[in-house]
Design a protein around this motif. Structure first.
Motif, PDB file in Angstrom:
ATOM      1  N   ILE A 166       0.838  -1.198   0.000  1.00 25.50           N
ATOM      2  CA  ILE A 166       0.000   0.000   0.000  1.00 25.50           C
ATOM      3  C   ILE A 166       0.873   1.248   0.000  1.00 25.50           C
ATOM      4  O   ILE A 166       0.617   2.212  -0.734  1.00 25.50           O
ATOM      5  N   ASN A 195      -2.028  -0.533  -4.605  1.00 27.77           N
ATOM      6  CA  ASN A 195      -3.442  -0.879  -4.419  1.00 27.77           C
ATOM      7  C   ASN A 195      -4.377   0.314  -4.551  1.00 27.77           C
ATOM      8  O   ASN A 195      -4.001   1.451  -4.266  1.00 27.77           O
ATOM      9  N   ILE A 199      -7.464  -1.139  -0.441  1.00 26.23           N
ATOM     10  CA  ILE A 199      -6.858  -0.813   0.850  1.00 26.23           C
ATOM     11  C   ILE A 199      -7.842  -1.081   1.980  1.00 26.23           C
ATOM     12  O   ILE A 199      -7.488  -1.650   3.017  1.00 26.23           O
TER      13      ILE A 199
END
Length: 455
Positions: free
Chosen positions: A322, A327, A332
């Motif tokens: 992340i 993402n 997330i």
């Protein structure tokens, strides 16, 4: 349905009436989500300000930050470690710069470059040569004769960690002159690029277009088989995982950010990072399961075919993914829910639990279930997830998931390397600066958000 409830008052009520930190955290996330869903926009704005005030008025955070800074006066990882590890130092360097001079921090960063290999590789740890013990294959350099260094060869994050640390140093101090300093006739910036090139030459899986390393648990540094698990050997199984690739892309991003405008790089690093992201999505991300594959094996798996490794959730690597920008916002949220759900299955776990479920003892004899990186709870990585949640606007989730961690630090009266999720007891090194550093950074991030929100 109309919900009339002051968020800060509710947080206070939950903290007073529910002494099980695990249930408190899960219940708080659920309730805050309900509030956000039912409230009109104007009420949500009020709720946001109330949350911000709660952060600013939470004196527990003052206590944790104060204790963290008191601990960050030294550079070694903790009471059990004489070494300064670059992967640890990278996570507490901002706190160090609050209590150590810029020159001291700069000197420690440069020490890792003085120990750099001819092929560009960066060592894992450095220690006073008089304190160097047995086990590691130590490296010495005429550029720093009083120091010894060693490299954990199963890892592929030392180079990335150093570049990230130097970016943080420059962010805090504004001192870009560090990039022009010469070490052994080479500029620091050239040495950093050599470190990036080393990964592409020595740790590259051509068939996937991704970074490789030895098989370990998520971000861990110990191989499955018994024996000296931190060094490449005849039992090593090479594989690709999300942590190494995320850390590398973050390092490339930081390298490009600090790059002097006149400097010509050896390759198009932005294109390299973009290619890795594309290949991560293609080979490591499981769209249906909304999670990352633990490993792609290059020369066979150390585990039997009957073992479904894909069922294991890798939390630390996912957090770093992340941070690397791999993402979408929706993903997330899903990843975070998976971490919260995993933690909810163990009485004393937070989202710092490394993997879930842990590897069985018979398949990972070097590290039994719920021990160390195989299902231990590490604020060192849980804190990074919380910080990236806040940076992505998921502040309510960040506050709720930080709460049991803060309570644990205060209850245990210190910062510890990891915690047993079955008993809640601290394990490993005491005075663990990695935990202190990430919590310091998390609190800074939350309070900066809160200060802006209450203006």
């Amino acid at each position: 349905m109309f919900v009339h409830l002051n968020t800060c008052s509710y947080i206070y009520l939950v903290n007073r009436t529910n002494h099980d930190m695990h249930l408190r955290s899960a219940y708080l996330i659920m309730t805050l989500s309900m509030l956000a869903f039912y409230m009109p926009a104007s009420a949500q704005k009020t709720d946001k300000k109330a949350l911000a005030l709660g952060i600013l008025q939470d004196h527990r955070l003052d206590t944790v930050q104060r204790r963290a800074l008191a601990l960050l006066t030294s550079f070694n990882a903790g009471t059990s470690y004489g070494e300064v590890w670059i992967r640890d130092f990278n996570t507490f360097i901002k706190g160090s710069l609050k209590v150590r001079t810029k020159e001291e921090v700069r000197s420690m960063l440069l020490l890792f470059l003085k120990m750099q290999g001819e092929d560009g590789n960066i060592v894992d740890g450095v220690i006073d040569s008089k304190k160097a013990g047995v086990g590691y294959a130590y490296r010495y350099s005429p550029l720093a004769p009083e120091w010894a260094a060693h490299k954990n060869t199963v890892e592929t994050d030392q180079e990335s960690s150093l570049i990230q640390a130097i970016r943080k140093y420059i962010d805090v101090t504004g001192d870009r002159s560090i990039l022009e300093e010469e070490i052994g006739g080479k500029r620091v910036f050239n040495r950093l690029e050599a470190a990036l090139e080393y990964i592409l030459k020595d740790r590259w899986a051509e068939q996937y277009g991704l970074v490789k390393g030895a098989t370990t648990v998520d971000w861990g540094d110990v191989q499955p088989e018994t024996g000296w698990g931190v060094a490449i050997n005849d039992k090593t199984k090479w594989s690709v995982d999300i942590y190494d690739n995320a850390m590398y892309v973050i390092a490339i991003r930081d390298f490009l950010f600090i790059k002097p405008a006149t400097y010509k790089t050896s390759r198009n690093w932005a294109a390299t990072a973009a290619t890795i992201k594309t290949n991560v999505r293609k080979h490591l991300w499981m769209t249906d399961a909304q999670k990352y594959i633990p490993h792609l094996y290059l020369d066979g798996s150390p585990f039997p075919v009957s073992f479904n490794e894909k069922e294991i959730l890798y939390t630390g690597g996912s957090a770093c993914a992340i941070m690397a920008g791999f993402n979408t916002p929706k993903e997330i949220i899903t990843i975070n829910k998976q971490m919260v759900a995993a933690a909810a299955k163990e009485k004393h776990a937070t989202i710092g639990i490394t993997v879930y479920p842990p590897y069985p003892a018979e398949l990972y004899p070097n590290m039994h279930p719920y021990v160390y990186q195989n299902g231990g709870d590490w604020t060192w990585f849980g804190g990074r997830m919380i910080q990236t949640l806040a940076e992505h606007g998921l502040v309510k989730e960040a506050v709720a998931e930080l709460d049991p961690i803060i309570e644990r630090v205060l209850a245990k009266k210190g910062f510890y390397e990891w915690y047993d999720v079955r008993t809640g007891e601290p394990k490993g090194s005491g005075d663990f600066r990695g935990e202190a550093g990430v919590l310091f950074d998390v609190i800074v991030t939350l309070r900066e958000w809160a200060a802006k929100t209450t203006k």
